[in-house]
Design an enzyme around this catalytic site. Structure first.
Site, mmCIF file in Angstrom:
data_model
loop_
_atom_site.group_PDB
_atom_site.id
_atom_site.type_symbol
_atom_site.label_atom_id
_atom_site.label_comp_id
_atom_site.label_asym_id
_atom_site.label_seq_id
_atom_site.Cartn_x
_atom_site.Cartn_y
_atom_site.Cartn_z
ATOM 1 N N SER A 10 0.813 -1.220 0.000
ATOM 2 C CA SER A 10 0.000 0.000 0.000
ATOM 3 C C SER A 10 0.850 1.275 0.000
ATOM 4 O O SER A 10 0.795 2.084 -0.932
ATOM 5 C CB SER A 10 -0.929 0.004 1.215
ATOM 6 O OG SER A 10 -1.621 -1.207 1.289
ATOM 7 N N LEU A 11 1.656 1.464 1.051
ATOM 8 C CA LEU A 11 2.406 2.726 1.149
ATOM 9 C C LEU A 11 3.590 2.762 0.181
ATOM 10 O O LEU A 11 3.900 3.812 -0.380
ATOM 11 C CB LEU A 11 2.884 2.964 2.578
ATOM 12 C CG LEU A 11 1.838 3.467 3.572
ATOM 13 C CD1 LEU A 11 2.511 4.051 4.810
ATOM 14 C CD2 LEU A 11 0.900 4.500 2.986
ATOM 15 N N GLY A 12 4.244 1.627 -0.024
ATOM 16 C CA GLY A 12 5.373 1.578 -0.964
ATOM 17 C C GLY A 12 4.915 1.995 -2.357
ATOM 18 O O GLY A 12 5.558 2.803 -3.036
ATOM 19 N N ASN A 103 5.025 1.064 11.427
ATOM 20 C CA ASN A 103 4.214 1.469 12.569
ATOM 21 C C ASN A 103 4.780 0.841 13.848
ATOM 22 O O ASN A 103 5.524 -0.131 13.791
ATOM 23 C CB ASN A 103 2.785 0.952 12.344
ATOM 24 C CG ASN A 103 1.762 1.905 12.882
ATOM 25 O OD1 ASN A 103 2.094 2.894 13.550
ATOM 26 N ND2 ASN A 103 0.513 1.619 12.626
ATOM 27 N N ARG A 131 -4.630 -2.005 -0.604
ATOM 28 C CA ARG A 131 -4.442 -2.769 -1.835
ATOM 29 C C ARG A 131 -5.789 -3.277 -2.333
ATOM 30 O O ARG A 131 -6.455 -4.026 -1.645
ATOM 31 C CB ARG A 131 -3.577 -3.999 -1.564
ATOM 32 C CG ARG A 131 -2.122 -3.677 -1.395
ATOM 33 C CD ARG A 131 -1.313 -4.918 -1.633
ATOM 34 N NE ARG A 131 -0.748 -5.411 -0.388
ATOM 35 C CZ ARG A 131 0.154 -6.360 -0.324
ATOM 36 N NH1 ARG A 131 0.582 -6.951 -1.419
ATOM 37 N NH2 ARG A 131 0.618 -6.754 0.841
ATOM 38 N N LYS A 180 2.276 8.049 18.955
ATOM 39 C CA LYS A 180 1.432 7.235 18.064
ATOM 40 C C LYS A 180 1.343 5.802 18.589
ATOM 41 O O LYS A 180 0.288 5.170 18.555
ATOM 42 C CB LYS A 180 1.989 7.267 16.639
ATOM 43 C CG LYS A 180 1.042 6.619 15.647
ATOM 44 C CD LYS A 180 1.488 6.802 14.215
ATOM 45 C CE LYS A 180 0.507 6.104 13.266
ATOM 46 N NZ LYS A 180 1.069 5.891 11.951
ATOM 47 N N ASN A 188 -6.191 0.207 19.224
ATOM 48 C CA ASN A 188 -6.294 -0.895 18.246
ATOM 49 C C ASN A 188 -6.648 -2.251 18.854
ATOM 50 O O ASN A 188 -7.576 -2.918 18.368
ATOM 51 C CB ASN A 188 -4.999 -1.003 17.425
ATOM 52 C CG ASN A 188 -4.765 0.219 16.559
ATOM 53 O OD1 ASN A 188 -5.445 1.232 16.722
ATOM 54 N ND2 ASN A 188 -3.818 0.137 15.654
ATOM 55 N N ASN A 198 -13.885 2.362 15.624
ATOM 56 C CA ASN A 198 -13.245 3.178 16.664
ATOM 57 C C ASN A 198 -14.256 3.852 17.595
ATOM 58 O O ASN A 198 -14.102 3.832 18.823
ATOM 59 C CB ASN A 198 -12.357 4.256 16.026
ATOM 60 C CG ASN A 198 -11.111 3.657 15.404
ATOM 61 O OD1 ASN A 198 -10.895 2.442 15.479
ATOM 62 N ND2 ASN A 198 -10.293 4.480 14.783
ATOM 63 N N GLU A 260 0.532 -6.359 13.568
ATOM 64 C CA GLU A 260 1.821 -5.846 14.049
ATOM 65 C C GLU A 260 1.832 -5.822 15.590
ATOM 66 O O GLU A 260 2.472 -4.972 16.206
ATOM 67 C CB GLU A 260 2.081 -4.464 13.442
ATOM 68 C CG GLU A 260 2.287 -4.545 11.934
ATOM 69 C CD GLU A 260 2.574 -3.203 11.250
ATOM 70 O OE1 GLU A 260 3.616 -3.076 10.579
ATOM 71 O OE2 GLU A 260 1.743 -2.294 11.366
#
Ligand code: NAP
Length: 301
Positions: A10-12, A103, A131, A180, A188, A198, A260
């Site tokens: 996604s971020l890459g 993260n 993605r 963060k 989370n 949330n 994670e």
């Protein structure tokens, strides 16, 4: 100077596509020959922005390529970071710059220890991407990229501006990362255990308040007092502002993906033990989450 981007997720992909379309030299490093072949067959990275899709033919390569690396964006998950940096470490030029967008806490230290010849710069992103398919990424949320270390800002920041990538350089990156981390630890895991968005956690403040009190103690003992200020109040603000969102951990669990957890509650538990800070609620939350993951056949690390 070429931007190497390790990881076409996604971020890459979001970064590589924007750098590539600005005419900057970019190389995407894929995991193995099969992934490289699939990437080439796809014809590049497709970025979907406001329902419009555009394909960017960013060249791809493997970690075993011989081209030296002077600037790398490490764009994998925290649990893949050490193996990923190890796969290209011999290609890093002395003084190479490595941007770490993982993260949580712990992976940044693992990577920096592994490649002492490099200047590792931590990055914390509030941009959102997911993605839709292999090498097809949806840019889902505008945000900011905070990055920095103790040195002077590098020259290449202007390339980010050229590529339309928002950024803010800060000398206070550890405070940002710890803040963060604490917010993610407070929010989370509970969204996973209550299987909720949330906003629904606002009904569980009796659990969140004592958890925040433990996190504040932990941050204070870890020398991160600035990151601990008014933590509970900010957790409430985040829950209100993102009420309709699914946390990243909740998205991972719903999709049956590895989380994670080790870089959030795992790191919190280890840190509390090392600093001898009592953290029974954090430890209990960690155990409950591990049990939850185990029951669903998901990795517990
Ligand atoms: P992702 O979509 O899962 O992408 C990670 C990519 O890394 C995958 O494409 C994976 O390859 C690749 N990869 C892993 N090990 C590799 C290796 N050794 N060599 C080459 N490629 C490798 O993850 P993401 O969402 O971009 O998240 C990356 C980090 O950013 C995470 O720490 C996340 O928490 C953080 N973050 C994400 C967002 C977001 O909106 N997505 C926002 C803020 C922060 P395969 O495709 O072959 O598996």
């Amino acid at each position: 100077m070429t931007w190497h981007v390790l990881g076409g997720g996604s971020l890459g992909a979001l970064w590589a596509a924007r750098l590539g379309r600005a005419g900057l030299p970019v190389q995407l490093i894929l995991r193995n020959p099969q992934r490289l072949a699939a990437y080439r067959a796809a014809g590049g990275l497709t970025l979907v922005e406001q329902d419009a899709a555009q394909t960017h033919p960013v060249p791809g390569q493997l970690a075993t390529d011989s081209q030296p690396i002077e600037r790398l964006l490490l764009a994998c998950k925290a649990y893949d970071a050490l193996a990923a940096i190890s796969s290209i470490e011999t290609r890093l030029r002395p003084g190479a710059q490595v941007l770490l967008l993982q993260n949580g806490l712990g992976s940044q230290e693992q990577v920096a220890t592994r490649v002492p010849q490099a200047r590792c710069i931590a990055l914390s992103s509030t941009e959102g991407a997911f993605r839709q398919d292999d090498f097809r990424i949806v840019f889902a949320g505008q945000g900011q990229n905070w990055l920095g270390d103790a040195q002077a800002p590098p020259e290449w920041l202007k390339e980010l501006a050229l590529a339309g990538i928002p950024y803010q350089w800060t000398g206070q990156m550890p405070t940002r990362l710890w803040r963060k981390f604490a917010l993610n630890c407070a929010i989370n895991p509970l969204t996973v255990l209550h299987d909720c968005r949330n906003g629904a956690l606002l009904e569980h403040l009796d659990e969140i308040q004592p958890l925040c009190a433990e996190l504040v103690e932990l941050l204070n003992h870890a020398g991160q007092a600035d990151a601990a200020v008014a933590l509970y109040e900010q957790v409430i603000q985040v829950l209100q502002a993102t009420a309709a969102n699914l946390s990243s951990m909740q998205q991972d669990v719903r999709a049956g993906r590895r989380t994670e957890i080790d870089y959030l509650l795992g790191y919190a538990s280890t840190c509390a033990a090392r600093l001898q800070v009592p953290a029974p609620r954090l430890q209990q939350l960690h155990l409950r989450l591990l049990e939850h993951l185990r029951a669903r056949g998901l990795p517990c690390a």
